[in-house]
Scaffold this motif. Structure first.
Motif, PDB file in Angstrom:
ATOM      1  N   GLY A  72       0.811  -1.215   0.000  1.00 58.62           N
ATOM      2  CA  GLY A  72       0.000   0.000   0.000  1.00 58.62           C
ATOM      3  C   GLY A  72       0.847   1.268   0.000  1.00 58.62           C
ATOM      4  N   PHE A  73       2.110   1.170  -0.428  1.00 58.00           N
ATOM      5  CA  PHE A  73       3.041   2.310  -0.457  1.00 58.00           C
ATOM      6  C   PHE A  73       3.163   2.962   0.912  1.00 58.00           C
ATOM      7  N   THR A  74       3.261   2.129   1.945  1.00 55.51           N
ATOM      8  CA  THR A  74       3.360   2.647   3.307  1.00 55.51           C
ATOM      9  C   THR A  74       4.759   2.392   3.853  1.00 55.51           C
ATOM     10  N   GLY A  75       5.019   2.988   4.971  1.00 56.42           N
ATOM     11  CA  GLY A  75       6.269   2.806   5.674  1.00 56.42           C
ATOM     12  C   GLY A  75       6.198   3.553   6.988  1.00 56.42           C
ATOM     13  N   GLY A  76       7.201   3.410   7.818  1.00 56.95           N
ATOM     14  CA  GLY A  76       7.245   4.078   9.109  1.00 56.95           C
ATOM     15  C   GLY A  76       7.091   3.093  10.247  1.00 56.95           C
ATOM     16  N   LEU A  77       7.477   3.566  11.443  1.00 54.46           N
ATOM     17  CA  LEU A  77       7.414   2.707  12.629  1.00 54.46           C
ATOM     18  C   LEU A  77       6.006   2.228  12.952  1.00 54.46           C
ATOM     19  N   GLN A  78       4.999   3.010  12.557  1.00 58.49           N
ATOM     20  CA  GLN A  78       3.617   2.601  12.832  1.00 58.49           C
ATOM     21  C   GLN A  78       3.253   1.299  12.118  1.00 58.49           C
ATOM     22  N   SER A  79       4.060   0.899  11.139  1.00 53.62           N
ATOM     23  CA  SER A  79       3.813  -0.361  10.429  1.00 53.62           C
ATOM     24  C   SER A  79       3.845  -1.558  11.368  1.00 53.62           C
ATOM     25  N   VAL A  80       4.569  -1.431  12.475  1.00 55.44           N
ATOM     26  CA  VAL A  80       4.643  -2.509  13.461  1.00 55.44           C
ATOM     27  C   VAL A  80       3.256  -2.829  14.015  1.00 55.44           C
ATOM     28  N   PHE A  81       2.368  -1.856  13.990  1.00 55.90           N
ATOM     29  CA  PHE A  81       1.026  -2.037  14.545  1.00 55.90           C
ATOM     30  C   PHE A  81      -0.005  -2.431  13.501  1.00 55.90           C
ATOM     31  N   LYS A  82       0.435  -2.791  12.305  1.00 56.51           N
ATOM     32  CA  LYS A  82      -0.479  -3.291  11.280  1.00 56.51           C
ATOM     33  C   LYS A  82      -0.626  -4.795  11.458  1.00 56.51           C
ATOM     34  N   PRO A  83      -1.810  -5.312  11.227  1.00 58.81           N
ATOM     35  CA  PRO A  83      -2.009  -6.758  11.382  1.00 58.81           C
ATOM     36  C   PRO A  83      -1.093  -7.605  10.506  1.00 58.81           C
ATOM     37  N   SER A  84      -0.642  -7.059   9.398  1.00 53.62           N
ATOM     38  CA  SER A  84       0.180  -7.839   8.468  1.00 53.62           C
ATOM     39  C   SER A  84       1.675  -7.812   8.793  1.00 53.62           C
ATOM     40  N   PHE A  85       2.106  -7.025   9.777  1.00 48.59           N
ATOM     41  CA  PHE A  85       3.534  -6.878  10.041  1.00 48.59           C
ATOM     42  C   PHE A  85       4.203  -8.187  10.476  1.00 48.59           C
ATOM     43  N   GLY A  86       3.482  -9.049  11.141  1.00 53.40           N
ATOM     44  CA  GLY A  86       4.049 -10.338  11.554  1.00 53.40           C
ATOM     45  C   GLY A  86       4.539 -11.153  10.370  1.00 53.40           C
ATOM     46  N   PHE A  87       3.875 -10.981   9.227  1.00 51.77           N
ATOM     47  CA  PHE A  87       4.316 -11.691   8.028  1.00 51.77           C
ATOM     48  C   PHE A  87       5.675 -11.168   7.564  1.00 51.77           C
ATOM     49  N   LEU A  88       5.912  -9.869   7.728  1.00 48.25           N
ATOM     50  CA  LEU A  88       7.217  -9.308   7.349  1.00 48.25           C
ATOM     51  C   LEU A  88       8.332  -9.887   8.218  1.00 48.25           C
ATOM     52  N   ILE A  89       8.057 -10.020   9.505  1.00 49.21           N
ATOM     53  CA  ILE A  89       9.028 -10.660  10.401  1.00 49.21           C
ATOM     54  C   ILE A  89       9.279 -12.100   9.933  1.00 49.21           C
ATOM     55  N   ALA A  90       8.200 -12.785   9.612  1.00 50.00           N
ATOM     56  CA  ALA A  90       8.307 -14.179   9.163  1.00 50.00           C
ATOM     57  C   ALA A  90       9.073 -14.292   7.849  1.00 50.00           C
ATOM     58  N   PHE A  91       8.975 -13.284   6.999  1.00 46.68           N
ATOM     59  CA  PHE A  91       9.688 -13.326   5.720  1.00 46.68           C
ATOM     60  C   PHE A  91      11.203 -13.368   5.927  1.00 46.68           C
ATOM     61  N   ILE A  92      11.695 -12.678   6.949  1.00 43.91           N
ATOM     62  CA  ILE A  92      13.138 -12.686   7.228  1.00 43.91           C
ATOM     63  C   ILE A  92      13.572 -14.110   7.580  1.00 43.91           C
ATOM     64  N   ILE A  93      12.823 -14.716   8.486  1.00 39.49           N
ATOM     65  CA  ILE A  93      13.120 -16.090   8.913  1.00 39.49           C
ATOM     66  C   ILE A  93      12.932 -17.056   7.748  1.00 39.49           C
ATOM     67  N   GLY A  94      11.856 -16.858   7.004  1.00 38.06           N
ATOM     68  CA  GLY A  94      11.558 -17.735   5.870  1.00 38.06           C
ATOM     69  C   GLY A  94      12.615 -17.684   4.786  1.00 38.06           C
ATOM     70  N   ALA A  95      13.119 -16.495   4.477  1.00 32.27           N
ATOM     71  CA  ALA A  95      14.159 -16.373   3.447  1.00 32.27           C
ATOM     72  C   ALA A  95      15.400 -17.163   3.857  1.00 32.27           C
ATOM     73  N   TYR A  96      15.774 -17.034   5.127  1.00 32.80           N
ATOM     74  CA  TYR A  96      16.926 -17.783   5.637  1.00 32.80           C
ATOM     75  C   TYR A  96      16.673 -19.292   5.527  1.00 32.80           C
ATOM     76  N   LEU A  97      15.499 -19.712   5.976  1.00 34.99           N
ATOM     77  CA  LEU A  97      15.144 -21.132   5.967  1.00 34.99           C
ATOM     78  C   LEU A  97      15.124 -21.694   4.546  1.00 34.99           C
ATOM     79  N   ILE A  98      14.510 -20.970   3.628  1.00 37.33           N
ATOM     80  CA  ILE A  98      14.448 -21.422   2.231  1.00 37.33           C
ATOM     81  C   ILE A  98      15.860 -21.619   1.703  1.00 37.33           C
ATOM     82  N   SER A  99      16.705 -20.621   1.923  1.00 41.32           N
ATOM     83  CA  SER A  99      18.078 -20.713   1.424  1.00 41.32           C
ATOM     84  C   SER A  99      18.835 -21.852   2.088  1.00 41.32           C
TER      85      SER A  99
END
Length: 180
Positions: A72-99
């Motif tokens: 949604g062309f968003t950014g900023g610290l308030q993103s931590v309080f979006k319901p979807s932010f947990g997926f971004l955290i998971a993407f970091i772990i997932g990228a490592y795991l996939i590799s």
């Protein structure tokens, strides 16, 4: 960890592609449909574990410092309080795991198994985070079944399609990169 110029270029390109994947966004509830996870799949398949995690971490960090590259062309610290932010955290772990499990792999079935495992990791981290944010931060009480219906069910088939495409094209792209 010493990073070569070629590796920095790959990291920068994949950060940009994850951002492009976020820009292709269809809001369908608290978690929009994007192509972010497709490019996270590609990141894990094309980079070593450390570089894959670093790539997604840089993407998330850029979003958190205010660069409007999140869904949604968003950014900023308030993103931590979006319901979807947990997926971004998971993407970091997932990228490592996939590799870690599939870097350089050419076998479609093995790649698919790894990508499905990574998708489960995305849901295992993203859904509880979404539940907490919706219920405790945004004051929008929802049961687990409703959160699953909003944050997982509509994404299963599209995520499998993205995994199939990544499993088909990543080995070919990796081979081309290795030849260059």
């Amino acid at each position: 960890m010493k990073i070569k110029t070629k590796d920095m270029t790959k990291v920068a390109l994949l950060v940009a592609l994850i951002a492009v994947g976020a820009f292709i966004s269809i809001p369908i509830g608290p978690v929009p449909f994007t192509l972010q996870n497709f490019f996270v799949f590609m990141t894990g398949l094309l980079l070593t574990p450390g570089l894959a995690a670093l790539t997604v971490f840089i993407y998330v960090l850029l979003g958190l410092i205010g660069v409007p590259i999140l869904a949604g062309f968003t950014g900023g610290l308030q993103s931590v309080f979006k319901p979807s932010f947990g997926f971004l955290i998971a993407f970091i772990i997932g990228a490592y795991l996939i590799s870690k499990l599939a870097y350089g792999e050419k076998d479609f079935k093995k790649i698919m198994i790894v990508l499905i495992i990574a998708e489960v990791v995305f849901y295992v981290i993203g859904i509880p985070y979404m539940y907490v944010i919706l219920n405790n931060v945004l004051g929008n009480p929802m049961g687990v079944s409703k959160v699953l219906a909003l944050g997982m069910t509509p994404f299963i088939i599209p995520d499998l399609i993205k995994a199939v495409v990544a499993a088909i094209i990543a080995p070919k792209i990796k081979q081309a990169i290795d030849r260059a």
